[in-house]
Design a protein around this motif. Structure first.
Motif, PDB file in Angstrom:
ATOM      1  N   ALA A  53      18.600 -14.398  -2.576  1.00  0.00           N
ATOM      2  CA  ALA A  53      17.552 -14.059  -3.800  1.00  0.00           C
ATOM      3  C   ALA A  53      17.435 -12.516  -3.880  1.00  0.00           C
ATOM      4  O   ALA A  53      17.492 -11.756  -4.857  1.00  0.00           O
ATOM      5  N   MET A  54      17.487 -11.749  -2.659  1.00  0.00           N
ATOM      6  CA  MET A  54      17.116 -10.393  -2.344  1.00  0.00           C
ATOM      7  C   MET A  54      18.452  -9.832  -2.719  1.00  0.00           C
ATOM      8  O   MET A  54      18.396  -8.594  -3.379  1.00  0.00           O
ATOM      9  N   SER A  55      19.470 -10.361  -2.383  1.00  0.00           N
ATOM     10  CA  SER A  55      20.933  -9.825  -2.701  1.00  0.00           C
ATOM     11  C   SER A  55      21.012  -9.896  -4.057  1.00  0.00           C
ATOM     12  O   SER A  55      21.668  -8.586  -4.823  1.00  0.00           O
ATOM     13  N   THR A  56      20.632 -10.952  -4.746  1.00  0.00           N
ATOM     14  CA  THR A  56      20.934 -10.813  -6.190  1.00  0.00           C
ATOM     15  C   THR A  56      20.016  -9.908  -6.880  1.00  0.00           C
ATOM     16  O   THR A  56      20.484  -9.638  -8.079  1.00  0.00           O
ATOM     17  N   VAL A  57      18.675  -9.608  -6.569  1.00  0.00           N
ATOM     18  CA  VAL A  57      17.898  -8.848  -7.347  1.00  0.00           C
ATOM     19  C   VAL A  57      18.493  -7.401  -7.119  1.00  0.00           C
ATOM     20  O   VAL A  57      18.380  -6.627  -7.831  1.00  0.00           O
ATOM     21  N   GLY A  58      18.928  -7.201  -5.752  1.00  0.00           N
ATOM     22  CA  GLY A  58      19.520  -5.932  -5.589  1.00  0.00           C
ATOM     23  C   GLY A  58      18.449  -5.443  -4.342  1.00  0.00           C
ATOM     24  O   GLY A  58      17.533  -5.445  -4.519  1.00  0.00           O
ATOM     25  N   TYR A  59      18.946  -5.193  -3.177  1.00  0.00           N
ATOM     26  CA  TYR A  59      18.263  -4.750  -2.097  1.00  0.00           C
ATOM     27  C   TYR A  59      17.449  -3.262  -2.416  1.00  0.00           C
ATOM     28  O   TYR A  59      17.898  -2.507  -2.989  1.00  0.00           O
ATOM     29  N   GLY A  60      16.177  -3.494  -2.521  1.00  0.00           N
ATOM     30  CA  GLY A  60      15.113  -2.262  -2.915  1.00  0.00           C
ATOM     31  C   GLY A  60      14.864  -2.337  -4.152  1.00  0.00           C
ATOM     32  O   GLY A  60      13.938  -1.133  -4.869  1.00  0.00           O
ATOM     33  N   ASP A  61      15.472  -3.006  -4.918  1.00  0.00           N
ATOM     34  CA  ASP A  61      15.108  -3.002  -6.596  1.00  0.00           C
ATOM     35  C   ASP A  61      13.791  -4.050  -6.827  1.00  0.00           C
ATOM     36  O   ASP A  61      13.441  -4.842  -5.950  1.00  0.00           O
ATOM     37  N   ILE A  95       4.105  12.681 -24.184  1.00  0.00           N
ATOM     38  CA  ILE A  95       3.691  11.686 -22.868  1.00  0.00           C
ATOM     39  C   ILE A  95       4.841  12.072 -21.959  1.00  0.00           C
ATOM     40  O   ILE A  95       6.075  11.885 -22.271  1.00  0.00           O
ATOM     41  N   ASP A  96       4.812  12.663 -21.008  1.00  0.00           N
ATOM     42  CA  ASP A  96       5.778  13.022 -19.902  1.00  0.00           C
ATOM     43  C   ASP A  96       5.872  11.993 -18.846  1.00  0.00           C
ATOM     44  O   ASP A  96       4.819  11.495 -18.281  1.00  0.00           O
ATOM     45  N   VAL A  97       7.035  11.685 -18.630  1.00  0.00           N
ATOM     46  CA  VAL A  97       7.171  10.607 -17.522  1.00  0.00           C
ATOM     47  C   VAL A  97       8.338  11.092 -16.427  1.00  0.00           C
ATOM     48  O   VAL A  97       9.276  11.567 -16.813  1.00  0.00           O
ATOM     49  N   VAL A  98       7.928  10.951 -15.234  1.00  0.00           N
ATOM     50  CA  VAL A  98       8.779  11.648 -14.216  1.00  0.00           C
ATOM     51  C   VAL A  98       8.515  10.724 -13.093  1.00  0.00           C
ATOM     52  O   VAL A  98       7.811  10.055 -12.570  1.00  0.00           O
ATOM     53  N   SER A  99       9.951  10.683 -12.502  1.00  0.00           N
ATOM     54  CA  SER A  99       9.862   9.647 -11.251  1.00  0.00           C
ATOM     55  C   SER A  99      10.755  10.527 -10.044  1.00  0.00           C
ATOM     56  O   SER A  99      11.213  11.824 -10.224  1.00  0.00           O
ATOM     57  N   SER A 100      10.996   9.790  -8.971  1.00  0.00           N
ATOM     58  CA  SER A 100      11.440  10.393  -7.810  1.00  0.00           C
ATOM     59  C   SER A 100      13.005  10.435  -7.895  1.00  0.00           C
ATOM     60  O   SER A 100      13.417  11.194  -6.865  1.00  0.00           O
ATOM     61  N   GLY A 101      13.276   9.549  -8.697  1.00  0.00           N
ATOM     62  CA  GLY A 101      14.779   9.521  -8.768  1.00  0.00           C
ATOM     63  C   GLY A 101      15.285   8.382  -8.266  1.00  0.00           C
ATOM     64  O   GLY A 101      16.508   8.022  -8.487  1.00  0.00           O
ATOM     65  N   GLN A 102      14.525   7.831  -7.333  1.00  0.00           N
ATOM     66  CA  GLN A 102      15.076   6.465  -6.851  1.00  0.00           C
ATOM     67  C   GLN A 102      14.891   5.272  -7.451  1.00  0.00           C
ATOM     68  O   GLN A 102      14.205   5.278  -8.495  1.00  0.00           O
ATOM     69  N   GLY A 103      15.966   4.415  -7.403  1.00  0.00           N
ATOM     70  CA  GLY A 103      15.922   3.335  -8.604  1.00  0.00           C
ATOM     71  C   GLY A 103      14.698   2.726  -8.932  1.00  0.00           C
ATOM     72  O   GLY A 103      14.549   2.401 -10.003  1.00  0.00           O
ATOM     73  N   ARG A 104      14.205   2.068  -7.843  1.00  0.00           N
ATOM     74  CA  ARG A 104      12.899   1.376  -8.295  1.00  0.00           C
ATOM     75  C   ARG A 104      11.822   2.459  -8.902  1.00  0.00           C
ATOM     76  O   ARG A 104      10.868   1.727  -9.701  1.00  0.00           O
ATOM     77  N   ALA A 105      11.861   3.593  -8.478  1.00  0.00           N
ATOM     78  CA  ALA A 105      10.854   4.368  -9.322  1.00  0.00           C
ATOM     79  C   ALA A 105      11.231   4.683 -10.598  1.00  0.00           C
ATOM     80  O   ALA A 105      10.445   4.614 -11.499  1.00  0.00           O
ATOM     81  N   VAL A 106      12.442   4.827 -10.706  1.00  0.00           N
ATOM     82  CA  VAL A 106      12.858   5.205 -12.112  1.00  0.00           C
ATOM     83  C   VAL A 106      12.707   3.913 -13.072  1.00  0.00           C
ATOM     84  O   VAL A 106      12.154   3.893 -14.162  1.00  0.00           O
ATOM     85  N   ASP A 107      13.161   2.719 -12.375  1.00  0.00           N
ATOM     86  CA  ASP A 107      13.060   1.478 -13.217  1.00  0.00           C
ATOM     87  C   ASP A 107      11.453   1.197 -13.371  1.00  0.00           C
ATOM     88  O   ASP A 107      11.017   0.777 -14.753  1.00  0.00           O
ATOM     89  N   SER A 108      10.731   1.532 -12.598  1.00  0.00           N
ATOM     90  CA  SER A 108       9.147   1.326 -12.718  1.00  0.00           C
ATOM     91  C   SER A 108       8.690   2.189 -13.813  1.00  0.00           C
ATOM     92  O   SER A 108       7.848   1.937 -14.729  1.00  0.00           O
TER      93      SER A 108
END
Length: 391
Positions: A53-61, A95-108
């Motif tokens: 299940a984690m592999s399907t979601v994507g590790y760290g996603d 409204i400014d939106v900024v992230s770390s650039g890491q996938g899970r932060a960008v998605d959030s």
């Protein structure tokens, strides 16, 4: 008149498959040797299904739960501040939106922005595309974290403290207890001490990540990993996880700010945004930031947020008995720090929410009245050592 936050990404899958790989390799050896207990026979298929299940979601996603957490947080922000968002829409403030650039932060960031826009269609054109600022929101890996990374890699006091706390007899007892639920005693006894601890830690890590993956479980009913580890043993391995985070990201050693000084850049940005609003040079209605535990935990220590006020000494190392710091309370998945700014005449007032609860600023900051959670901006500048709007 303005709001800003910093949020950890929502619940996610494990960042890699190492824990499942380790424990499933051991499980297969035990199976071949006829050394599985009744619970052990159940564990392998469960662990394998969770890994898939984690592999399907994507590790760290982000998991399904993580996506929902972030969306719900955005809706609650709008519900707490309906007047502000009406003002933003009416005045067409950005409204400014900024992230770390890491996938899970960008998605959030993107999920939060979309959920916020869905509360009022007039907000959608005002929300900028998610931009990346590594120095601000991934500072532990950026230039500003160089001294910190040297501390993690080379500090002998850190290394010896972690070794002494994690190497206690209680760890070896707990490791045996965990593994003997799954494997017959003779099989467990032939493993080395280090292998037992590594395998038991992997079992705990699967147990700990399972709730984040609840949406992906069969029927959405959960993975049942709690049946494979006792509450006592889970609590011990949870403590060991907190030991590492406390010394590597949190309050750490008394007299040293190496673990959290680098969060200055983030606290400074909070002040800069409010000060720009006061000066009339800022055109934002909201500033929304998305990051990781490695940034939230140091920020909490730097700001003296509840539970992050006490470091440890050599004579009194970090334990649950004498320190309130708990990783699950300081920076849970989806955790956030938010400042809401109100203007009353020429006075600018700031209210802080920590994990969506009104929270007093650190001791020494004086609220506008006893028991209030509102503070004058100039009082916060004094309290945090800023001079003339600059750190």
């Amino acid at each position: 008149m303005f709001t800003e936050n910093v949020s950890r990404h929502g619940s996610r899958s494990a960042t890699d498959g190492e824990d499942a790989d380790l424990v499933l390799a051991l499980w297969q050896k035990a199976e071949a040797a006829g050394a599985l207990t009744a619970k052990g026979k159940q564990f392998g298929p469960k662990a394998r299904a969770l890994q898939e299940a984690m592999s399907t979601v994507g590790y760290g996603d982000l998991s399904g739960r993580g996506k929902r957490e972030i969306q719900d947080t955005a809706v609650r922000m709008e519900q707490r501040l309906p007047g502000l968002f009406k003002q933003i829409a009416g005045a067409k403030e950005k409204i400014d939106v900024v992230s770390s650039g890491q996938g899970r932060a960008v998605d959030s960031a993107n999920l939060f922005a979309a959920a916020l826009a869905a509360t009022d269609s007039a907000l959608k054109p005002l929300i900028g595309s998610t931009r990346t600022d590594v120095d601000l929101l991934y500072f532990h890996k950026a230039a500003g974290g160089a001294a910190y990374r040297d501390y993690i890699a080379n500090d002998q006091r850190l290394a010896s403290t972690l070794k002494s706390l994690t190497g206690q007899p209680a760890t070896h007892r707990a490791a045996r207890d965990v593994l003997k639920k799954l494997f017959k005693g003779a099989f467990v006894d032939q493993l080395s001490d280090d292998d037992r601890v590594a395998a038991a830690t992997a079992v705990y890590n699967l147990y700990a990540i399972a709730p984040a993956m609840s949406d992906e479980s069969p029927g959405g009913k959960g993975w049942g990993m709690e049946r494979f580890i006792s509450e006592r043993d889970a609590a011990w391995f949870g403590y060991l996880s907190d030991v590492e985070d406390f010394y590597e990201k949190g309050p750490g050693f008394v007299g040293s700010d190496i673990t959290y000084k680098m969060a200055d850049v983030l606290l400074d940005d909070f002040f800069k945004q409010v000060e720009a609003k006061r000066a009339g040079t800022g055109d934002l209605g909201a500033e929304l930031r998305f990051t990781h535990a490695e940034e939230i935990i140091p920020l909490a220590a730097l700001m003296g947020l509840p539970g992050s006020t006490k470091g440890a000494t050599a004579e009194q190392p970090y334990t649950y008995a004498d320190n309130a710091w708990r990783g699950a309370a300081v920076a849970p998945l989806g955790s956030n720090v938010q400042w809401d700014v109100f203007r009353k005449g020429g006075t600018y007032l700031v209210r802080m929410l920590y994990n969506e609860k009104e929270t007093a600023f650190k001791a020494g900051c004086r609220p506008i009245a006893k028991g209030s959670t509102f503070y004058k901006l100039d009082e916060l500048e004094r309290c945090f050592g800023r001079t003339n709007g600059a750190s």
